[in-house]
Motif scaffolding. Structure first.
Motif: not given
Length: 198
Positions: A13-14, A16-20, A41, A43-45, A71
């Protein structure tokens, strides 16, 4: 076994989670909506980082200002550079004789510009007491993206929109006293980027 499965699920999940994306970035001009088409595509903050002439205010100087959204330790999804320059530099970068392997942009008679595969740059005159004193009455706005691979139409439009947004922000925040006519939105004639190089 169950614990390992739960850990794997959290990792999946982490990754493939959408970018923050920040709600507001780079002198409070960029919004999440501006950044989303450039995240692809990812991901992360993502957070903003300032380079050169750090400050909360958009204030072009001859030394320039730079801000990027990225990031940690990764290439930025966008970098914005803003600087002031004299007439010689304006002509060298944006004039009719400037040799740039890029496509010319049409943002109206008051703005010169060009686009490459991974960047857009606009130049225009902005008169105010500070630029007059420094002999640098022109402003450049350059927007870079994270790579030079072929981009979708939505990414191209986003980069052009960000460049126009910063030009408008400079006109307001830097108090350009000369008449400067900027389009309300990116003109259709400015939407074409050059094709990818070999």
């Amino acid at each position: 076994m169950l614990i390992a499965g739960a850990g794997l699920g959290l990792w999946w999940r982490s990754v493939h989670a959408a970018a923050e994306l920040p709600a507001s970035a780079c002198w409070s001009v960029l919004t999440r909506a501006d950044l989303k088409p450039l995240a692809n595509d990812a991901h992360g903050t993502f957070v903003e980082h300032y380079w050169l002439n750090y400050g909360a205010r958009l204030h072009p100087t001859v030394n320039g200002q730079s801000c990027e959204v990225r990031r940690e330790l990764e290439a930025p999804i966008v970098q914005i550079n803003v600087w002031s320059m004299d007439e010689f530099d304006m002509n060298a970068v944006y004039g009719a004789g400037a040799k740039k392997p890029k496509g010319r942009l049409d943002f109206g008679a008051d703005v010169q510009g060009w686009a490459g595969q991974d960047d857009v740059s606009l130049g225009f005159r902005c008169d105010n007491p500070e630029t007059t004193r420094l002999g640098a009455p022109y402003v450049g706005v350059q927007v870079f993206t994270r790579d030079n691979s072929p981009k979708s139409d939505s990414s191209h439009r986003a980069v052009l929109g960000i460049a126009l947004k910063y030009a408008k922000a400079v006109v307001v925040d830097f108090s350009c006293s000369n008449p400067l006519h900027l389009p309300d939105s990116v003109p259709e004639t400015a939407a074409n980027f050059p094709s990818a190089g070999p």
